[in-house]
Motif scaffolding. Structure first.
Motif, PDB file in Angstrom:
ATOM      1  N   GLU A  50       0.838  -1.198   0.000  1.00 21.61           N
ATOM      2  CA  GLU A  50       0.000   0.000   0.000  1.00 21.61           C
ATOM      3  C   GLU A  50       0.872   1.247   0.000  1.00 21.61           C
ATOM      4  N   ILE A  51       0.502   2.184  -0.847  1.00 23.41           N
ATOM      5  CA  ILE A  51       1.292   3.414  -0.999  1.00 23.41           C
ATOM      6  C   ILE A  51       0.515   4.583  -0.401  1.00 23.41           C
ATOM      7  N   SER A  52       1.140   5.280   0.517  1.00 24.14           N
ATOM      8  CA  SER A  52       0.482   6.418   1.172  1.00 24.14           C
ATOM      9  C   SER A  52       0.519   7.644   0.267  1.00 24.14           C
ATOM     10  N   ASP A  53      -0.365   8.588   0.538  1.00 20.99           N
ATOM     11  CA  ASP A  53      -0.384   9.837  -0.225  1.00 20.99           C
ATOM     12  C   ASP A  53       0.944  10.578  -0.109  1.00 20.99           C
ATOM     13  N   LYS A  54       1.588  10.451   1.050  1.00 24.27           N
ATOM     14  CA  LYS A  54       2.862  11.150   1.266  1.00 24.27           C
ATOM     15  C   LYS A  54       3.909  10.715   0.252  1.00 24.27           C
ATOM     16  N   VAL A  55       3.874   9.455  -0.143  1.00 20.11           N
ATOM     17  CA  VAL A  55       4.831   8.957  -1.139  1.00 20.11           C
ATOM     18  C   VAL A  55       4.671   9.708  -2.451  1.00 20.11           C
ATOM     19  N   TYR A  56       3.442   9.984  -2.850  1.00 19.92           N
ATOM     20  CA  TYR A  56       3.207  10.710  -4.100  1.00 19.92           C
ATOM     21  C   TYR A  56       3.673  12.160  -3.999  1.00 19.92           C
ATOM     22  N   TRP A  57       3.556  12.752  -2.790  1.00 22.82           N
ATOM     23  CA  TRP A  57       4.092  14.102  -2.586  1.00 22.82           C
ATOM     24  C   TRP A  57       5.613  14.096  -2.770  1.00 22.82           C
ATOM     25  N   VAL A  58       6.262  13.087  -2.196  1.00 27.48           N
ATOM     26  CA  VAL A  58       7.716  12.978  -2.343  1.00 27.48           C
ATOM     27  C   VAL A  58       8.085  12.739  -3.795  1.00 27.48           C
ATOM     28  N   TRP A  59       7.366  11.850  -4.438  1.00 26.99           N
ATOM     29  CA  TRP A  59       7.644  11.539  -5.852  1.00 26.99           C
ATOM     30  C   TRP A  59       7.553  12.783  -6.726  1.00 26.99           C
ATOM     31  N   LEU A  60       6.449  13.516  -6.640  1.00 31.22           N
ATOM     32  CA  LEU A  60       6.256  14.667  -7.515  1.00 31.22           C
ATOM     33  C   LEU A  60       7.248  15.783  -7.217  1.00 31.22           C
ATOM     34  N   SER A  61       7.483  16.050  -5.939  1.00 30.66           N
ATOM     35  CA  SER A  61       8.387  17.157  -5.586  1.00 30.66           C
ATOM     36  C   SER A  61       9.841  16.841  -5.908  1.00 30.66           C
ATOM     37  N   SER A  62      10.160  15.548  -6.079  1.00 27.65           N
ATOM     38  CA  SER A  62      11.538  15.150  -6.365  1.00 27.65           C
ATOM     39  C   SER A  62      11.890  15.192  -7.844  1.00 27.65           C
ATOM     40  N   ILE A  63      10.923  15.403  -8.703  1.00 23.33           N
ATOM     41  CA  ILE A  63      11.186  15.426 -10.147  1.00 23.33           C
ATOM     42  C   ILE A  63      11.997  16.670 -10.496  1.00 23.33           C
ATOM     43  N   PRO A  64      13.120  16.517 -11.191  1.00 23.92           N
ATOM     44  CA  PRO A  64      13.959  17.664 -11.541  1.00 23.92           C
ATOM     45  C   PRO A  64      13.171  18.739 -12.293  1.00 23.92           C
ATOM     46  N   GLY A  65      13.343  19.979 -11.859  1.00 21.30           N
ATOM     47  CA  GLY A  65      12.708  21.102 -12.544  1.00 21.30           C
ATOM     48  C   GLY A  65      11.311  21.435 -12.067  1.00 21.30           C
ATOM     49  N   ILE A  66      10.726  20.627 -11.192  1.00 23.97           N
ATOM     50  CA  ILE A  66       9.360  20.889 -10.742  1.00 23.97           C
ATOM     51  C   ILE A  66       9.296  22.163  -9.899  1.00 23.97           C
ATOM     52  N   GLY A  67       9.981  22.192  -8.815  1.00 24.73           N
ATOM     53  CA  GLY A  67       9.924  23.359  -7.937  1.00 24.73           C
ATOM     54  C   GLY A  67       8.530  23.548  -7.346  1.00 24.73           C
ATOM     55  N   ALA A  68       8.427  24.507  -6.442  1.00 25.10           N
ATOM     56  CA  ALA A  68       7.162  24.721  -5.735  1.00 25.10           C
ATOM     57  C   ALA A  68       6.051  25.200  -6.665  1.00 25.10           C
ATOM     58  N   LYS A  69       6.346  26.141  -7.550  1.00 22.20           N
ATOM     59  CA  LYS A  69       5.298  26.731  -8.390  1.00 22.20           C
ATOM     60  C   LYS A  69       4.700  25.699  -9.352  1.00 22.20           C
ATOM     61  N   ARG A  70       5.554  24.926 -10.018  1.00 19.32           N
ATOM     62  CA  ARG A  70       5.053  23.910 -10.949  1.00 19.32           C
ATOM     63  C   ARG A  70       4.337  22.793 -10.198  1.00 19.32           C
ATOM     64  N   PHE A  71       4.832  22.476  -9.008  1.00 22.02           N
ATOM     65  CA  PHE A  71       4.179  21.466  -8.184  1.00 22.02           C
ATOM     66  C   PHE A  71       2.731  21.877  -7.919  1.00 22.02           C
ATOM     67  N   TYR A  72       2.541  23.109  -7.469  1.00 22.77           N
ATOM     68  CA  TYR A  72       1.190  23.561  -7.132  1.00 22.77           C
ATOM     69  C   TYR A  72       0.307  23.707  -8.376  1.00 22.77           C
ATOM     70  N   TYR A  73       0.934  24.057  -9.504  1.00 25.04           N
ATOM     71  CA  TYR A  73       0.146  24.138 -10.745  1.00 25.04           C
ATOM     72  C   TYR A  73      -0.405  22.765 -11.124  1.00 25.04           C
ATOM     73  N   LEU A  74       0.457  21.745 -11.063  1.00 25.77           N
ATOM     74  CA  LEU A  74       0.018  20.395 -11.435  1.00 25.77           C
ATOM     75  C   LEU A  74      -1.021  19.854 -10.457  1.00 25.77           C
ATOM     76  N   VAL A  75      -0.840  20.118  -9.169  1.00 27.87           N
ATOM     77  CA  VAL A  75      -1.812  19.652  -8.174  1.00 27.87           C
ATOM     78  C   VAL A  75      -3.158  20.355  -8.375  1.00 27.87           C
ATOM     79  N   LYS A  76      -3.102  21.642  -8.690  1.00 28.76           N
ATOM     80  CA  LYS A  76      -4.352  22.375  -8.945  1.00 28.76           C
ATOM     81  C   LYS A  76      -5.051  21.832 -10.180  1.00 28.76           C
ATOM     82  N   ARG A  77      -4.266  21.494 -11.191  1.00 30.64           N
ATOM     83  CA  ARG A  77      -4.849  21.027 -12.448  1.00 30.64           C
ATOM     84  C   ARG A  77      -5.422  19.608 -12.337  1.00 30.64           C
TER      85      ARG A  77
END
Length: 368
Positions: A3-30
């Motif tokens: 079982e994969i917790s939601d926190k794992v997906y937060w770590v996964w997305l934020s760890s992608i090179p070039g994402i940064g905070a602004k792109r992270f929040y844009y993708l989550v909003k979308r």
């Protein structure tokens, strides 16, 4: 992977090179959540290309693999590292109010605490002895009064600020521009270990991230974002510490600066800040009063012997008021011949009031 917790997906997305905070929040909003980004199709991600850029889109697509998700899960479940996301209760409330708070904080050491009073102490890596002494002294006195000291664990002013807080038995937070498992700079290995024992190391960068020049300006917004006020102890006109000041002003934080020698390049930035409206600080009480903290001054001061100096020793001591001096400079200021001056300097060193630095310079060891 189980079982994969939601926190794992937060770590996964934020760890992608070039994402940064602004792109992270844009993708989550979308898409609705980090997990939804993971589950969306390649075509859905490509539709987002216009706002997050082709390169980052390709990075997201490349990282939508079991290998990267497993790595994120390993980080999220590492008992040595505490992962805090923006939606967790432990996330600092003050940091959450800034324009682009880090989606994920990786923490090592003591549990991250948000105390009633938090002050950042920052400055240049290249410093004078005056700057180093004052950074430690001010951090010590603030920490004795119950103020949490926030800094960046860099060499120079940051190092002395953390040391002062630890010496006072206070709480201190080190915000890194690399992973919390990466010791940088290497000469701070001992301090790094002390921070794990007495304070907290935090970073928005996942474990294993090596220090890069581009990481540190972004790191500075967290240093100011965690604090009610920022104190710049010593900074040249191009110091990175001034970036922290810019963030502090954007975030509505109070800015303080330590006045320095007007002829010293180490203080050109701090003196300019004062001219532009930063409040000058000559002692910790200047900040404590603004925070509404009343302190028993006797309890606040470090224990030390009450020194008795004769008029000649006092003259040499006063000559070192604005920083380190060569023997010849002291002779010119005091008018003492070299033989007599050496004798006085030896007595002051034996009393622990001054010390000799590499290169034949002398500097005050303590305030009397």
């Amino acid at each position: 992977m189980g079982e994969i917790s939601d926190k794992v997906y937060w770590v996964w997305l934020s760890s992608i090179p070039g994402i940064g905070a602004k792109r992270f929040y844009y993708l989550v909003k979308r898409f609705g959540s980090p997990k939804a980004v993971w589950e969306c199709t390649t075509d859905d991600i490509l539709d987002a290309c216009r706002l997050i850029g082709d390169k980052v889109v390709q990075n997201v697509i490349t990282h939508k693999s079991a290998v990267h998700l497993k790595r994120a899960q390993k980080i999220a479940e590492d008992p040595a590292i505490k992962v805090i996301t923006l939606i967790d209760d432990e996330y600092p409330k003050l940091l959450k109010t800034i324009y682009d708070p880090p989606p994920v904080l990786y923490c090592k050491g003591q549990p991250l605490k948000e105390t009633p009073f938090m002050v950042s102490i920052v400055g240049s890596r290249r410093t004078s002895e005056y700057g180093r002494q004052m950074a430690e002294k001010l951090a010590y006195e603030l920490a004795c009064a119950g103020v949490t000291i926030v800094s960046g664990l860099a060499r120079g002013i940051d190092t002395m600020a953390h040391r002062g807080a630890i010496r006072a038995g206070g709480y201190t937070i080190g915000v890194l521009g690399c992973g919390v498992d990466v010791i940088y700079p290497r000469e701070n290995k001992k301090l790094f270990m002390q921070m794990e024992q007495y304070g907290t190391l935090i970073s928005e960068y996942p474990p294993g991230t090596q220090p890069a020049a581009s990481n540190f300006p972004a790191r500075n917004r967290i240093i100011s974002g965690l604090s009610q006020a920022v104190l710049v102890v010593e900074a040249g006109s191009t110091s990175g510490a001034l970036i922290t000041v810019d963030f502090a002003l954007e975030q509505g934080r109070d800015v303080y600066a330590l006045p320095g020698n007007v002829t010293s390049p180490y203080s050109s930035g701090t003196n300019q800040l004062i001219k532009e409206g930063a409040r000058p600080v000559t002692c910790a009480d200047d900040i404590l009063e603004d925070l509404g903290i009343t302190v028993n001054k006797k309890a606040k001061q470090p224990s030390m012997t009450s020194y008795q100096l004769d008029i000649f020793e006092m003259e040499v001591y006063n000559a070192l008021e604005d920083g380190e001096k060569q023997l010849e400079e002291l002779a010119a200021i005091t008018g003492f011949d070299i033989g007599r001056l050496n004798a006085i300097l030896t007595l002051l060193e034996m009393k622990g009031i001054i010390k000799q630095l590499p290169g034949g310079k002398f500097v005050r060891q303590c305030m009397i």
